[in-house]
Scaffold this active site. Structure first.
Site, short mmCIF file in Angstrom:
data_model
loop_
_atom_site.label_atom_id
_atom_site.label_comp_id
_atom_site.label_asym_id
_atom_site.label_seq_id
_atom_site.Cartn_x
_atom_site.Cartn_y
_atom_site.Cartn_z
N HIS A 285 -7.84 -5.40 -0.25
CA HIS A 285 -6.69 -4.51 -0.13
C HIS A 285 -5.54 -5.16 0.62
CE1 HIS A 285 -4.42 -0.82 -0.07
NE2 HIS A 285 -4.40 -0.80 1.26
N ASP B 141 -10.28 -4.58 -4.17
CA ASP B 141 -9.63 -3.62 -3.27
C ASP B 141 -10.45 -2.34 -3.25
OD1 ASP B 141 -7.97 -1.72 -2.07
OD2 ASP B 141 -6.14 -2.57 -2.93
N SER C 65 0.83 -1.20 0.00
CA SER C 65 0.00 0.00 0.00
C SER C 65 0.88 1.27 0.00
CB SER C 65 -0.96 -0.03 1.20
OG SER C 65 -1.95 0.94 1.08
#
Length: 252
Positions: free
Chosen positions: A230, A200, A104
Site C-alpha cells: 500500500h 496492497d 491513498s
C-alpha cells in the site's frame, strides 16, 4: 535565520492553521496530498520534493486539519473538510497549473480538487488512490466497531502502520457520500497516471482499473506493481513516482 524545516502556516476562517512547505519554481508545479493519518513528512512527499526542486520545479506539500503540524483535532476532520484544506493550499499558496499527486486518501481528495478546480489542474497522479473508501471502511468494519460508531460516535481501529489506533468517527462515515466520485463518470480530463501495488491490503488493486474506466480523460496510464504494497515507498517505487511526475509535467 529560519529553519528550512519550519513550515509556513496558512490561517483558515475558523481559526485553525494549515502547515505547509512551498518551494517556488517552474510550472506546472506539483501539489502533494497525503493519506489518512499521514502527513507531509512522509517518505514519498519528501522524496518527490527533493526530486522536483532539484530540477527547479515548484513543489508544495501540506498537512490537513488535525494532521502533522497543522492545528485542530483529527477527529474533527472529514473528506469535505480535508478537501477544503487542499483547495485552500492550492488557491492561496500556489500559482499557475499544478500536477496533483495524491496518496491513498489523498488520491480521493486529489480527484475532488481536480473536479472543483479543473482550470488549475494540469495532471493527476494517484498512489494507491482510495476514492470513496469510507464505504469499504464501513462494510469491512467488525460489529463491535459499528456498535461503537453508533453508540459513541467513534471507533478506535488498530493500525498496522502506526502504534496509535485510527480513530474512525461517525462524522467521517456520514460525510463520505457527499464526496463520492465512483458513482458515475469522473469528469477529469487532464492526463492521469495511477500507481498501484498488487499486494496492497488496504486498497484492492482492481480499484485502479475501476478509476481508469470511470475517468473521462483519454490519457490514463495504470502502472501495476506486482510486489508493491500500500505504501509504495521502496526505492524502486519512488523512482516510478518521480518518473511519472516528470512525464506529466513535461506533457503540459
Amino acid at each position: 535565520m529560519t529553519n528550512s524545516n519550519t513550515p509556513s502556516m496558512l490561517s483558515r476562517p475558523d481559526g485553525q492553521s494549515l502547515a505547509f512547505h512551498h518551494r517556488a519554481g517552474e510550472t506546472p508545479g506539483v501539489l502533494f496530498c497525503s493519506g489518512f493519518m499521514s502527513d507531509m513528512e512522509g517518505t514519498k512527499a519528501v522524496a518527490l520534493e527533493n526530486a522536483m526542486t532539484g530540477i527547479g520545479r515548484g513543489y508544495t506539500r501540506f498537512d490537513y486539519l488535525g494532521h502533522g503540524q497543522s492545528t485542530g483535532h483529527f477527529t474533527d476532520g472529514t473528506i469535505s473538510r480535508w478537501t477544503d484544506d487542499a483547495l485552500a493550499i492550492l488557491d492561496e499558496c500556489t500559482a499557475g497549473p499544478q500536477i496533483i499527486v495524491g496518496s491513498s486518501m489523498g488520491g480521493w481528495i486529489g480527484l475532488r480538487v481536480a473536479l472543483l478546480r479543473p482550470e488549475r489542474i494540469a495532471g493527476f497522479i494517484g498512489i494507491a488512490a482510495a476514492p470513496d473508501f469510507t464505504t469499504r471502511m464501513w462494510d469491512d468494519m467488525p460489529e463491535e466497531g459499528k456498535s461503537d460508531i453508533l453508540s459513541k460516535g467513534f471507533w478506535e481501529q488498530p493500525s498496522e502502520y502506526s502504534e496509535e489506533p485510527y480513530i474512525i468517527t461517525k462524522k467521517l462515515i456520514d460525510d463520505g457520500p457527499r464526496n463520492f466520485v465512483m458513482n458515475g463518470q469522473i469528469d477529469v480530463t487532464c492526463p492521469v497516471h495511477l500507481l498501484q501495488g498488487m499486494k496492497d491490503d488496504s486498497v484492492p488493486w482492481k480499484t485502479a482499473l475501476q478509476i481508469q474506466e470511470s475517468l473521462e480523460s483519454e490519457d490514463v496510464t495504470v502502472s501495476l506493481v506486482k510486489n508493491g504494497d500500500h505504501r509504495l515507498s521502496e526505492p524502486d517505487d519512488i523512482t516510478r513516482l518521480v518518473l511519472a511526475t516528470e512525464r506529466l509535467c513535461a506533457s503540459v
